[in-house]
Structure formats: C-alpha cells, structure tokens
Design a protein around this motif. Structure first.
Motif, short mmCIF file in Angstrom:
data_model
loop_
_atom_site.label_atom_id
_atom_site.label_comp_id
_atom_site.label_asym_id
_atom_site.label_seq_id
_atom_site.Cartn_x
_atom_site.Cartn_y
_atom_site.Cartn_z
N SER A 444 9.33 -33.33 44.54
CA SER A 444 10.51 -33.85 43.85
C SER A 444 11.43 -32.75 43.36
N ASP A 445 11.02 -31.50 43.45
CA ASP A 445 11.86 -30.40 42.99
C ASP A 445 12.99 -30.15 44.00
N ILE A 446 14.22 -30.12 43.51
CA ILE A 446 15.38 -29.92 44.36
C ILE A 446 16.30 -28.89 43.72
N ASP A 447 16.74 -27.91 44.52
CA ASP A 447 17.72 -26.91 44.10
C ASP A 447 18.97 -27.06 44.94
N THR A 448 20.13 -26.99 44.29
CA THR A 448 21.41 -27.10 44.99
C THR A 448 22.29 -25.93 44.61
N TYR A 449 22.90 -25.30 45.63
CA TYR A 449 23.76 -24.14 45.42
C TYR A 449 25.11 -24.40 46.10
N LEU A 470 36.30 -19.27 51.57
CA LEU A 470 34.95 -19.14 52.10
C LEU A 470 34.02 -20.00 51.25
N ASN A 471 33.13 -20.74 51.88
CA ASN A 471 32.25 -21.61 51.11
C ASN A 471 30.83 -21.57 51.66
N HIS A 472 29.90 -21.81 50.76
CA HIS A 472 28.48 -21.86 51.11
C HIS A 472 27.84 -22.97 50.29
N THR A 473 27.20 -23.91 50.95
CA THR A 473 26.52 -25.02 50.29
C THR A 473 25.11 -25.13 50.82
N GLU A 474 24.14 -25.28 49.90
CA GLU A 474 22.74 -25.37 50.33
C GLU A 474 21.96 -26.24 49.36
N MET A 475 21.12 -27.10 49.91
CA MET A 475 20.22 -27.93 49.11
C MET A 475 18.80 -27.72 49.63
N LYS A 476 17.89 -27.35 48.72
CA LYS A 476 16.53 -27.02 49.10
C LYS A 476 15.55 -27.92 48.38
N GLY A 477 14.56 -28.37 49.12
CA GLY A 477 13.45 -29.13 48.58
C GLY A 477 12.19 -28.78 49.34
N ALA A 478 11.08 -29.39 48.96
CA ALA A 478 9.81 -29.08 49.63
C ALA A 478 9.86 -29.45 51.10
N ASN A 479 10.55 -30.55 51.45
CA ASN A 479 10.60 -31.00 52.84
C ASN A 479 12.03 -31.08 53.37
N LEU A 480 12.93 -30.35 52.72
CA LEU A 480 14.33 -30.47 53.12
C LEU A 480 15.06 -29.17 52.87
N THR A 481 15.82 -28.75 53.87
CA THR A 481 16.78 -27.65 53.73
C THR A 481 18.05 -28.07 54.45
N ASP A 482 19.11 -28.25 53.70
CA ASP A 482 20.35 -28.74 54.27
C ASP A 482 21.50 -27.93 53.70
N GLY A 483 22.45 -27.56 54.55
CA GLY A 483 23.58 -26.80 54.04
C GLY A 483 24.52 -26.37 55.13
N ASN A 484 25.58 -25.70 54.72
CA ASN A 484 26.55 -25.13 55.66
C ASN A 484 27.28 -23.98 55.00
#
Length: 571
Positions: A444-449, A470-484
C-alpha cells in the motif's frame, strides 16, 4: 431538429410567463426599477470537428459539428440564463434553474420567496433549500429572520424500483426563527428550528415504507451564534452551539414517566416519544490578530448521532482542537501560515476502537529579492486506532500516514523590451501503511514525484513569447512503477493589437510503465481572429503519436489527429 426547436420555444415561452429564476442574490428594488426592461446577451459558437486515428479504435466521429450557445435574458436586471447544444452526437437544451425563487430587498428589509436557502448557523439551519417564504429585518443593530416552507417533497414509491430508495423522504415542512442584536462583526443570535415529516404524505405505500425502514421524523433544534470583537478588533471570539431533539419515528408512543413531568411542557413544542434522542454540538474559536501576526485556537465537539434537518450533511461523533498561527516579517517579504489539529471519535465510549487523527499543514512564501521568490508548503495526515476490546483483529487496525512537500522557486526579470521568467516546481507525496500486521501493508506504500522546470522569454514590443519546459513524473509502489519525462516547447504571437493570436506547442515524452517503455510525441496549434467587434474565427489542431518499444494489446502503437474550425459571436 424540429423537436429540439419546439422544445426550446416552449421552454422559453413558459420561462417568460413564470419569470423563471429571478436571481440567486438579493436585488435592490431601486436598481431593478432603473434597469433596462429587456436585455439579451451571451454568445453563440459553431464548430466543425475533424478526427482520424490509426492503431486504435476511433475515440470520436470522423466528422462532427457542434452549435452551442449561452444566451442570457435579463428582465429588469433579473437574469435568466439558457444553454443549448446542437450536434451530430448530441442535442440538448438546458435552463439550469429548475427551482425558481427571488429575494428582493429594500433598505433593511429582504423578502425571500420560492426556492431559497438561508444559513443561520452550522448546527441549526445551514444552507438547506426550502420552498416557501422568509423575511429578514435588520434595522440598525436589530437582527430578525423567520421562514416557513417545504424542506423535502414526498417521494412516490415504485414497487418495481424498491431497491433504489436511499433518497426517499416524506413531505417535510418546517419553520425557523432567528432573533439577535449586533453588527456583522459583533453580534449574538438566538435560533430555533422545527421541521416535521407528514406521515400521510406516502399514500398507499405505508407498508412498503415500513419494510424499507423509512419512518416519519421530527426535529427541534435550538441554538446560538455569536461573534465578538474587542481591543480595537485585535481579539475576536466566535462560537456556535445547539441542542437537537430528534424524533426518529413520530408514530411511536409518547413518554409516560413521572421523571418526565418536569419537562412535560416540551410536548407543546415537539413530539417527545420513545424514539426521541437529544444531542448537542458546540464550536468556539479565539483569535488574536495584529498587523503582522495572528493566531487562532479552535475547539469543536459534536455528539455521536447529532443531526439537524436544516443541513444536508454534518459530521458527528468528533472532538478536535486546532491551532493556526500566521505571521509576516521583513516588511511582509516573508510570510507564513500553518495549522495543526488533533481529532478523535468514540465520544460515547461505545465503539470497539477509537480513531485518533493528526492533521497539519505549513505554507511559506518568501520574496528574497525583487526578482527571486520562493513558495514552499508541507502537509501531513495521520490516523491511528486504539483498540478497546480483546476481540479485535490486529489486521483491521487502521494506522496510516500521508504527507506532501512542495517547493516552487521562481526568478522573474521584467523590462520594456524583454521579460524572462524561470520557474521550478517540485512536488513529493508519500502514503504509508504503518500497521505491520496487515499482509499488504508494504504493497500500500506509494511515492509520487513531480518535477517541472520552465523558462519563458517575453518579447514585449512584438507581443510574442517563447517557452520551454522540462518535466519528470514518477509514481512508485511495490507492484507499480509509472511515469514519464520529456520536454515541451512553444511560442505565441499577436498581431493587429491583439485581434489575431497564434500559438504553437510541441512535446516529446519518454514513458515507462513497469517494464514497458515508449515514446509520446504531441503537437498543437491554436489560432483566433477577432473582427468587426464581437465576431471571431478560431482554428485548432492536435496531434498525438504513441510509439512503445514493444507493441502489445494493452500498449499499442497509435496516432491521433484532430482539427477544429469555428465561428463565434458575442452579443
């Protein structure tokens, strides 16, 4: 089309006869008499839309047209707005006021009629709409208001849709009175509200209402509202309180008890029966304020089960304390405001667990120099539960925390010929499950940058500007890594004193979803030309190309192109 035209004409005609939604605000009689009798204003826009795609199913029609308008008819200053849309996919006509009312005022007298809503205090009458009449009198420091009307209309029961009656209600009517003394800054008001359901308003459906657990109710609320400012307005006190006598079923037997004899007079004001409940609510805030400093201390207590028929919704079973300081120093070049609050529930000590919440926030703004500035903010929310019984699974305990940090420095240089601005924004948020007994706690832990760097060059005399970001977006979880991550560049230019405007943007992104990577190319163009007063032509075009490194059914390679051309008229 003919059906829509007939519908529009009929509604306009009926609206003229009923004078529809006079206004949402009190209208001064003097201004109404001086206003023009009939004024028509608004806008109409006709647009043709072209669309094509490859690699995916089309999201839109290859060709579509839309005729949209927002005319406003003004009758002696009372505005009657309309909206209509005519297109290949959609035809609609709306007149957003299906509940009509007016509130004319003359000097210190205001009269409300029709569908209205008033706010006496948060625990008594708090914005619930009613169909009826009300009068407000404010001569000098005297404060008086009274209303009577229908708070809910009886909902007819349909045996074929018996599962959808969460919003069912009896015919509900009531009245409220406010009597007070003071000004807008310092006053004391006494408030009384009585609302009652009509048991006979559900004709022929009483048995079904009983089976659904829906009973006619009654509510009697008495309360106060006060504001007091002293010491040259440096110190202020605010407070609201109320006691609510709520009868959940007025058909139940009245109380027959010797202990009730002393307060038997309550039966003349409300129905006191075996289903009656009494609850209280209070809030108070003390604020000290100077030119560059302020601090506010607030307390709020709402009994479990407290409710009032004068409000649509009210959180109950809570007690919280809030401290909110604010200051400005260095000639207001450094400003700060924040708050921290503590809240708990289970005030009646009847739940199997008690929830404790801590809510905090802080905001800082600094003008380091005429060109350099910084904005920063931080917020945190945490909740934990205290178990009060042995038979309570550890995995059911809620122990969570979420926080967010934001930093936004800026550098701006202005001049007659050029202007430069550099903006940077960083937003970091974290959500944590802190109960180790939960199997999925780490999942359930989620980090967003989110990071953004933008530079803009303004050419003042040329009415033009150029930007790159310039942009950087990232969302991290135990079973998920999504970003651009990627870049966007664009420019805009105006001619003929702003009558002709053109802007172009383009972007290139590198995307990543777990192990799936790809590239996204975007582009857009917008042009607008205003001519002959209130006429305009507009042209837009959009392009998107998604190219994954490995094409799959869930991550396809596709392109989309969309163009619009239209004409607008303001009147």
């Amino acid at each position: 089309m003919n059906q829509l035209t007939s519908l529009l004409t009929a509604r306009c005609f009926v609206g003229m006869l009923l004078i529809l939604p006079m206004s949402l605000r009190a209208q001064q009689v003097e201004q109404m008499m001086q206003a023009r009798p009939v004024v028509l204003s608004g806008s109409v826009d006709a647009t043709a839309i072209f669309y094509s795609s490859t690699g995916i199913s089309p999201r839109y029609l290859p060709f579509n047209y839309v005729l949209a308008g927002s005319p406003v008819l003004s009758l002696y200053g009372w505005q009657v707005p309309f909206n209509f849309i005519i297109g290949k996919q959609q035809n609609s006509f709306t007149q957003p006021f299906n509940q009509f009312g007016l509130s004319p005022s003359y000097k210190w007298i205001t009269v409300h009629a029709g569908y209205r809503s008033l706010n006496f205090s948060p625990f008594t009458l708090a914005g619930h709409s009613f169909l009826g009449a009300a009068v407000e009198l404010n001569p000098g420091k005297f404060r008086f208001a009274v209303l009577y009307g229908q708070f809910n209309k009886a909902t007819p029961l349909d045996t074929a849709q018996a599962l959808y009656f969460s919003g069912f209600s009896y015919d509900r009517k009531g009245m409220a009175v406010k009597l007070g003394y003071g000004t807008q800054e310092s006053y004391f008001d006494l408030i009384a509200l009585k609302v009652r359901d009509d048991p006979g308003s559900v004709r022929g459906r009483k048995g079904m209402a009983d089976s659904l657990g829906i009973a006619p109710a009654e509510n009697m609320v008495t309360g106060y509202s006060m504001r007091l400012s002293v010491w040259k307005r440096h110190l202020s006190l605010e407070s609201d309180g109320a006691i609510s006598l709520y009868n959940n079923d007025i058909r139940t037997p009245r109380i027959q008890d010797s202990a009730f004899e002393k307060v038997k007079w309550l039966n003349s004001l409300a129905t006191v029966s075996t289903s009656s409940e009494v609850y209280g609510a209070i809030q108070a805030a003390l604020r000290y304020k100077t030119r560059n400093f302020s601090v506010r201390l607030q307390y709020r207590h709402v009994d479990p089960g407290y409710q009032t028929m004068g409000a649509y919704f009210l959180n109950n079973d809570l007690e919280n304390y809030t401290l909110a300081p604010a200051f400005a120093i260095l000639r207001s070049r450094l400003r700060f405001n924040g708050s921290i609050g503590f809240q708990k529930d289970d005030l009646a000590n009847k739940k199997r667990s008690r929830s404790n919440k801590v809510i905090g926030s802080a905001n800082l703004s600094a003008e380091i120099s005429p060109r350099l500035g910084l904005d920063a903010s931080f917020s945190n929310y945490s909740i934990s539960q205290t178990v009060k019984t042995i038979r309570f699974a550890d995995s059911l305990k809620v122990v969570e925390s979420s926080s967010q940090l934001s930093l936004s420095p800026r550098y701006i240089v202005g001049g007659r010929e050029y202007s430069h601005s550099i903006l940077f924004s960083a937003n970091i948020s974290r959500a944590r499950e802190l109960n180790p007994a939960r199997v999925d706690s780490f999942n359930s832990d989620i980090d967003t940058y989110n990071y953004l760097l933008n530079y803009q060059l303004g050419l003042t005399r040329q009415y033009a500007s150029i930007f790159i970001s310039l942009n950087h977006t990232e969302m991290k979880g135990a079973n998920l890594t999504d970003g651009n991550m990627g870049a966007t560049i664009g420019c805009s230019k105006a001619w003929k004193k702003g009558k002709l405007n053109l802007s172009v943007t383009g972007g290139y992104l590198l995307s990543k979803r777990n192990e799936e990577k790809g590239k996204i190319l975007t582009g857009s163009m917008q042009a607008r030309y205003n001519f002959i007063g209130k006429h305009s032509l507009h042209l837009t075009a959009y392009y998107t190309a998604n190219t994954p490194d490995q094409v799959t059914a869930y991550y396809p390679k596709y392109t989309e192109t969309r163009g619009e051309i239209g004409y607008g008229l303001s009147f």
